[in-house]
Scaffold this motif. Structure first.
Motif, PDB file in Angstrom:
ATOM      1  N   PHE A 100      36.372 -30.948   8.241  1.00 33.77           N
ATOM      2  CA  PHE A 100      36.446 -32.398   8.188  1.00 33.77           C
ATOM      3  C   PHE A 100      35.149 -32.915   8.754  1.00 33.77           C
ATOM      4  CE2 PHE A 100      37.626 -36.248  10.584  1.00 33.77           C
ATOM      5  CZ  PHE A 100      38.078 -36.986   9.535  1.00 33.77           C
ATOM      6  N   ILE A 101      34.685 -32.216   9.773  1.00 34.20           N
ATOM      7  CA  ILE A 101      33.389 -32.625  10.475  1.00 34.20           C
ATOM      8  C   ILE A 101      32.372 -32.697   9.580  1.00 34.20           C
ATOM      9  CG2 ILE A 101      31.916 -32.141  12.435  1.00 34.20           C
ATOM     10  CD1 ILE A 101      34.101 -33.766  13.240  1.00 34.20           C
ATOM     11  N   LYS A 102      32.225 -31.573   9.033  1.00 34.48           N
ATOM     12  CA  LYS A 102      31.135 -31.410   8.010  1.00 34.48           C
ATOM     13  C   LYS A 102      31.152 -31.877   6.606  1.00 34.48           C
ATOM     14  CE  LYS A 102      30.691 -26.571   9.822  1.00 34.48           C
ATOM     15  NZ  LYS A 102      31.123 -25.115   9.769  1.00 34.48           N
ATOM     16  N   LEU A 103      32.357 -32.473   6.441  1.00 32.83           N
ATOM     17  CA  LEU A 103      32.394 -33.561   5.226  1.00 32.83           C
ATOM     18  C   LEU A 103      31.862 -34.602   5.697  1.00 32.83           C
ATOM     19  CD1 LEU A 103      36.149 -32.357   3.789  1.00 32.83           C
ATOM     20  CD2 LEU A 103      33.863 -31.841   2.531  1.00 32.83           C
ATOM     21  N   LEU A 104      32.047 -35.309   6.675  1.00 32.35           N
ATOM     22  CA  LEU A 104      31.749 -36.653   7.013  1.00 32.35           C
ATOM     23  C   LEU A 104      30.202 -36.522   7.160  1.00 32.35           C
ATOM     24  CD1 LEU A 104      34.362 -37.514   9.943  1.00 32.35           C
ATOM     25  CD2 LEU A 104      33.833 -38.254   7.810  1.00 32.35           C
ATOM     26  N   LEU A 105      29.401 -35.377   7.323  1.00 32.19           N
ATOM     27  CA  LEU A 105      27.980 -35.105   7.410  1.00 32.19           C
ATOM     28  C   LEU A 105      27.370 -35.098   6.068  1.00 32.19           C
ATOM     29  CD1 LEU A 105      27.683 -33.061  10.660  1.00 32.19           C
ATOM     30  CD2 LEU A 105      27.640 -35.606  10.280  1.00 32.19           C
ATOM     31  N   TYR A 106      28.047 -35.077   5.012  1.00 34.52           N
ATOM     32  CA  TYR A 106      27.638 -34.741   3.553  1.00 34.52           C
ATOM     33  C   TYR A 106      26.363 -35.744   3.343  1.00 34.52           C
ATOM     34  CZ  TYR A 106      30.489 -31.221   1.399  1.00 34.52           C
ATOM     35  OH  TYR A 106      30.920 -29.980   0.682  1.00 34.52           O
ATOM     36  N   PRO A 107      26.487 -36.962   3.666  1.00 31.26           N
ATOM     37  CA  PRO A 107      25.275 -37.955   3.329  1.00 31.26           C
ATOM     38  C   PRO A 107      24.104 -37.714   4.339  1.00 31.26           C
ATOM     39  CG  PRO A 107      27.617 -38.921   3.617  1.00 31.26           C
ATOM     40  CD  PRO A 107      27.627 -37.812   3.953  1.00 31.26           C
ATOM     41  N   ALA A 108      24.392 -36.908   5.421  1.00 27.14           N
ATOM     42  CA  ALA A 108      23.504 -37.008   6.383  1.00 27.14           C
ATOM     43  C   ALA A 108      21.961 -36.392   6.105  1.00 27.14           C
ATOM     44  CB  ALA A 108      23.901 -36.158   7.717  1.00 27.14           C
ATOM     45  N   TYR A 109      21.255 -36.535   6.994  1.00 22.62           N
ATOM     46  CA  TYR A 109      19.892 -35.868   6.853  1.00 22.62           C
ATOM     47  C   TYR A 109      19.752 -34.624   6.180  1.00 22.62           C
ATOM     48  CZ  TYR A 109      15.440 -33.780   7.987  1.00 22.62           C
ATOM     49  OH  TYR A 109      14.201 -33.119   8.062  1.00 22.62           O
ATOM     50  N   ARG A 110      18.827 -34.283   5.335  1.00 25.16           N
ATOM     51  CA  ARG A 110      18.701 -32.888   4.928  1.00 25.16           C
ATOM     52  C   ARG A 110      17.367 -32.264   5.255  1.00 25.16           C
ATOM     53  NH1 ARG A 110      19.676 -36.116   0.814  1.00 25.16           N
ATOM     54  NH2 ARG A 110      17.883 -35.868  -0.285  1.00 25.16           N
ATOM     55  N   SER A 111      17.352 -31.366   6.140  1.00 24.43           N
ATOM     56  CA  SER A 111      16.272 -30.757   6.490  1.00 24.43           C
ATOM     57  C   SER A 111      15.506 -30.118   5.156  1.00 24.43           C
ATOM     58  CB  SER A 111      16.363 -29.467   7.517  1.00 24.43           C
ATOM     59  OG  SER A 111      17.105 -28.436   6.765  1.00 24.43           O
ATOM     60  N   THR A 112      14.204 -29.629   5.473  1.00 23.28           N
ATOM     61  CA  THR A 112      13.459 -28.856   4.264  1.00 23.28           C
ATOM     62  C   THR A 112      14.234 -27.846   3.866  1.00 23.28           C
ATOM     63  OG1 THR A 112      12.223 -27.408   5.975  1.00 23.28           O
ATOM     64  CG2 THR A 112      10.940 -29.476   5.095  1.00 23.28           C
ATOM     65  N   ASP A 113      15.163 -27.172   4.718  1.00 25.00           N
ATOM     66  CA  ASP A 113      15.916 -25.776   4.189  1.00 25.00           C
ATOM     67  C   ASP A 113      16.459 -26.330   2.826  1.00 25.00           C
ATOM     68  OD1 ASP A 113      15.010 -24.175   6.441  1.00 25.00           O
ATOM     69  OD2 ASP A 113      16.563 -25.281   7.680  1.00 25.00           O
ATOM     70  N   PHE A 114      16.806 -27.456   2.716  1.00 24.49           N
ATOM     71  CA  PHE A 114      17.582 -27.889   1.627  1.00 24.49           C
ATOM     72  C   PHE A 114      16.858 -27.546   0.244  1.00 24.49           C
ATOM     73  CE2 PHE A 114      18.674 -31.088  -1.786  1.00 24.49           C
ATOM     74  CZ  PHE A 114      19.577 -30.682  -2.024  1.00 24.49           C
ATOM     75  N   LEU A 131      25.196 -26.522  12.638  1.00 24.91           N
ATOM     76  CA  LEU A 131      25.289 -27.845  11.902  1.00 24.91           C
ATOM     77  C   LEU A 131      23.841 -28.234  11.792  1.00 24.91           C
ATOM     78  CD1 LEU A 131      27.951 -29.691  13.364  1.00 24.91           C
ATOM     79  CD2 LEU A 131      27.711 -28.863  11.088  1.00 24.91           C
ATOM     80  N   MET A 132      22.865 -27.864  12.780  1.00 21.65           N
ATOM     81  CA  MET A 132      21.559 -28.470  12.802  1.00 21.65           C
ATOM     82  C   MET A 132      20.765 -27.632  11.701  1.00 21.65           C
ATOM     83  SD  MET A 132      20.622 -29.287  16.768  1.00 21.65           S
ATOM     84  CE  MET A 132      21.873 -30.188  17.623  1.00 21.65           C
ATOM     85  N   VAL A 133      20.977 -26.380  11.492  1.00 20.83           N
ATOM     86  CA  VAL A 133      20.339 -25.602  10.561  1.00 20.83           C
ATOM     87  C   VAL A 133      21.308 -25.329   9.436  1.00 20.83           C
ATOM     88  CG1 VAL A 133      18.583 -24.888  12.093  1.00 20.83           C
ATOM     89  CG2 VAL A 133      20.722 -23.507  12.158  1.00 20.83           C
ATOM     90  N   HIS A 134      21.810 -26.298   9.004  1.00 17.64           N
ATOM     91  CA  HIS A 134      23.146 -26.196   8.001  1.00 17.64           C
ATOM     92  C   HIS A 134      22.895 -25.396   6.718  1.00 17.64           C
ATOM     93  CE1 HIS A 134      26.890 -27.330   6.607  1.00 17.64           C
ATOM     94  NE2 HIS A 134      26.458 -28.039   5.662  1.00 17.64           N
ATOM     95  N   PHE A 135      21.680 -25.781   6.258  1.00 20.34           N
ATOM     96  CA  PHE A 135      21.372 -25.173   4.818  1.00 20.34           C
ATOM     97  C   PHE A 135      20.820 -23.623   4.565  1.00 20.34           C
ATOM     98  CE2 PHE A 135      21.301 -29.903   4.096  1.00 20.34           C
ATOM     99  CZ  PHE A 135      22.172 -29.866   3.064  1.00 20.34           C
ATOM    100  N   GLN A 136      20.846 -23.212   5.814  1.00 18.59           N
ATOM    101  CA  GLN A 136      20.301 -21.469   6.026  1.00 18.59           C
ATOM    102  C   GLN A 136      21.524 -20.630   5.829  1.00 18.59           C
ATOM    103  OE1 GLN A 136      17.751 -21.116   9.479  1.00 18.59           O
ATOM    104  NE2 GLN A 136      15.885 -21.893   8.234  1.00 18.59           N
ATOM    105  N   TYR A 137      22.667 -21.080   5.777  1.00 15.93           N
ATOM    106  CA  TYR A 137      23.671 -20.111   5.593  1.00 15.93           C
ATOM    107  C   TYR A 137      23.868 -19.218   6.939  1.00 15.93           C
ATOM    108  CZ  TYR A 137      24.041 -21.707   0.623  1.00 15.93           C
ATOM    109  OH  TYR A 137      24.109 -22.456  -0.653  1.00 15.93           O
ATOM    110  N   ASN A 138      23.393 -19.851   7.919  1.00 15.17           N
ATOM    111  CA  ASN A 138      23.492 -19.083   9.400  1.00 15.17           C
ATOM    112  C   ASN A 138      24.894 -18.724   9.514  1.00 15.17           C
ATOM    113  OD1 ASN A 138      21.028 -18.688  10.163  1.00 15.17           O
ATOM    114  ND2 ASN A 138      20.653 -20.733  10.134  1.00 15.17           N
ATOM    115  N   GLY A 139      25.832 -19.370   9.346  1.00 16.61           N
ATOM    116  CA  GLY A 139      27.197 -19.235   9.554  1.00 16.61           C
ATOM    117  C   GLY A 139      27.728 -17.966   8.804  1.00 16.61           C
ATOM    118  N   PHE A 140      27.376 -17.811   7.799  1.00 10.27           N
ATOM    119  CA  PHE A 140      27.601 -16.426   6.658  1.00 10.27           C
ATOM    120  C   PHE A 140      26.981 -15.171   7.408  1.00 10.27           C
ATOM    121  CE2 PHE A 140      25.730 -14.059   3.309  1.00 10.27           C
ATOM    122  CZ  PHE A 140      26.832 -13.170   2.986  1.00 10.27           C
TER     123      PHE A 140
END
Length: 435
Positions: free
Chosen positions: A11-25, A136-145
């Motif tokens: 739910f939290i991450k869905l709310l952040l869908y429109p948020a800023y995208r780092s260069t990692d995106f 969350l701050m380094v979201h697009f690097q698949y760090n959780g995985f």
């Protein structure tokens, strides 16, 4: 309880869908395009974008796997020529796949805490790591995985399944080579705890060659599977040049808060002092700044630092924990050595990314309730580590969001864990001291 955690996190991450995208995106969008649109022989040569593929082959294949589904969302994101392409479908796809793959982290955490004595403490620790704002701050690097795979290897070590621990860690290294920072701890632990009949004995007569061969062949097989195709094509040198770009310089574009940041800052201060005193300086060196992509850094006053120097210093500072692990190869010392090896590498390594602080924070969260000292250190580490990541989200629109998430996480973690000390941990520590 874990289902509620999944729902809350999503739910939290869905709310952040429109948020800023780092260069990692854009980095990972480009990697999707490279692995999907180009033959294997061109993956590590493609350079139309500045964000070239520089992760090990297993992660490249992971991107290829994701690209098979990406084509169903928006085929244009898989066009190598579409530099900086960012359609809504592309954004939703990447954020969604990050959220889904982070379930690997939750699985590993749940498995690690499975046999814990206090379920409430275990759940709080799982929640604090799974919801860590740094992820969350380094979201697009698949760090959780990736951290899920890392914690899974620690879990197998905790369960006494040393061979599986080594195999999973070898797989992890072929997904992201930054985990090489932790490799010395794994090497010493597996050698002493798995390859010795009696891990507590210093007698090499107890060394079991059969286990050493099994472990070695397992690791070699994984690396052969990963790098074998590129060795066959004669591209191993090109792949390694991407994985270890030493020409990028001592410091990352955004300085990690480590020893070399202080060193570089001191050099800048000394430049000002020397100019005030009228002492001559090298013009090239005084104009040199940190370059994150290409180029090295020249110091005007302080001695130049080479990659070899950083390696030697890092190993020296790792030796204390490794020596203790060699003498007492138990799981407690293993996870401690893992943390300290990561910390030494973060402080003294070459071209350290600011995000590498997660290599310390994530495993430290597993032992945060071992003692009051561990808890205090964990909170200090978390506050300073997360604060150091704030500049990654530099837009004014994200300021309130990142501060709110950071404060909420710190408060809930502190309150949740601090209550356990009066009801569970303190009495347990006293019992140990009375023995």
């Amino acid at each position: 309880m874990y289902r509620d955690l999944i729902i809350f996190s999503a739910f939290i991450k869905l709310l952040l869908y429109p948020a800023y995208r780092s260069t990692d995106f854009e980095v990972h969008r480009n990697w999707l395009a490279i692995t999907h649109s180009l033959p294997l022989s061109e993956w590590y040569y493609e350079s139309r974008s500045e964000w070239t593929l520089d992760y090990p082959p297993f992660f490249a294949w992971f991107e290829w796997f994701l690209s098979q589904f990406a084509s169903l969302w928006d085929k244009n994101m898989l066009n190598v020529d579409n530099i900086n392409y960012a359609s809504d479908e592309t954004i939703y796809f990447q954020r969604t796949t990050v959220i889904i793959t982070e379930l690997v982290l939750l699985y590993a955490l749940k498995k690690f805490m499975m046999h814990s004595e206090n379920k409430n403490i275990s759940y709080i620790l799982v929640a604090s790591i799974f919801l860590n704002p740094g992820l969350l701050m380094v979201h697009f690097q698949y760090n959780g995985f990736l951290y899920g795979i890392f914690l899974l290897s620690l879990t197998y070590a905790k369960e006494g399944k040393d061979l599986l621990c080594g195999i999973v860690f070898a797989v992890l290294l072929n997904f992201k080579h930054i985990f090489l920072y932790l490799a010395p701890a794994y090497f010493v632990y597996l050698l002493r705890h798995y390859c010795f009949k009696d891990p507590g004995s210093q007698d090499f007569g107890n060394f079991l060659h059969s286990k050493f061969i099994i472990l070695g062949l397992s690791v070699i097989s994984i690396f052969s599977l990963s790098f074998g195709p590129f060795l066959y094509m004669g591209q191993l040198g090109q792949v390694f040049s991407r994985l270890f770009p030493f020409k990028r310089g001592l410091c990352h574009a955004y300085w990690a808060p480590n020893f070399w940041a202080l060193y570089s800052f001191m050099d800048r201060i000394l430049i000002i002092v020397f100019r005030q005193l009228g002492w001559g300086l090298n013009d090239t060196a005084t104009s040199s700044v940190t370059r994150g992509l290409v180029g090295d850094v020249s110091f005007a006053v302080l001695p130049q630092i080479s990659a070899k120097t950083t390696f030697i210093i890092t190993v020296v500072f790792q030796m204390a924990s490794l020596a203790k692990l060699w003498r007492y190869p138990n799981f407690k010392n293993f996870i401690g050595s893992t943390i300290l090896c990561g910390y030494s590498s973060f402080l003294f390594g070459w071209h350290v990314h600011e995000k590498a602080v997660l290599l310390i924070m994530i495993p430290f969260g597993l032992i945060a309730t071992e003692s009051l000292e561990h808890f205090r250190t964990f909170i200090i580490l978390s506050i300073s580590g997360l604060f150091s990541l704030f500049p990654l989200l530099f837009k004014a629109t994200e300021t309130i969001i990142k501060i709110s998430i950071f404060v909420l996480w710190i408060v809930l973690t502190c309150l949740g864990l601090s209550r356990t000390f009066s009801t569970y941990i303190n009495p347990k520590v006293e019992q140990r001291q009375n023995r």
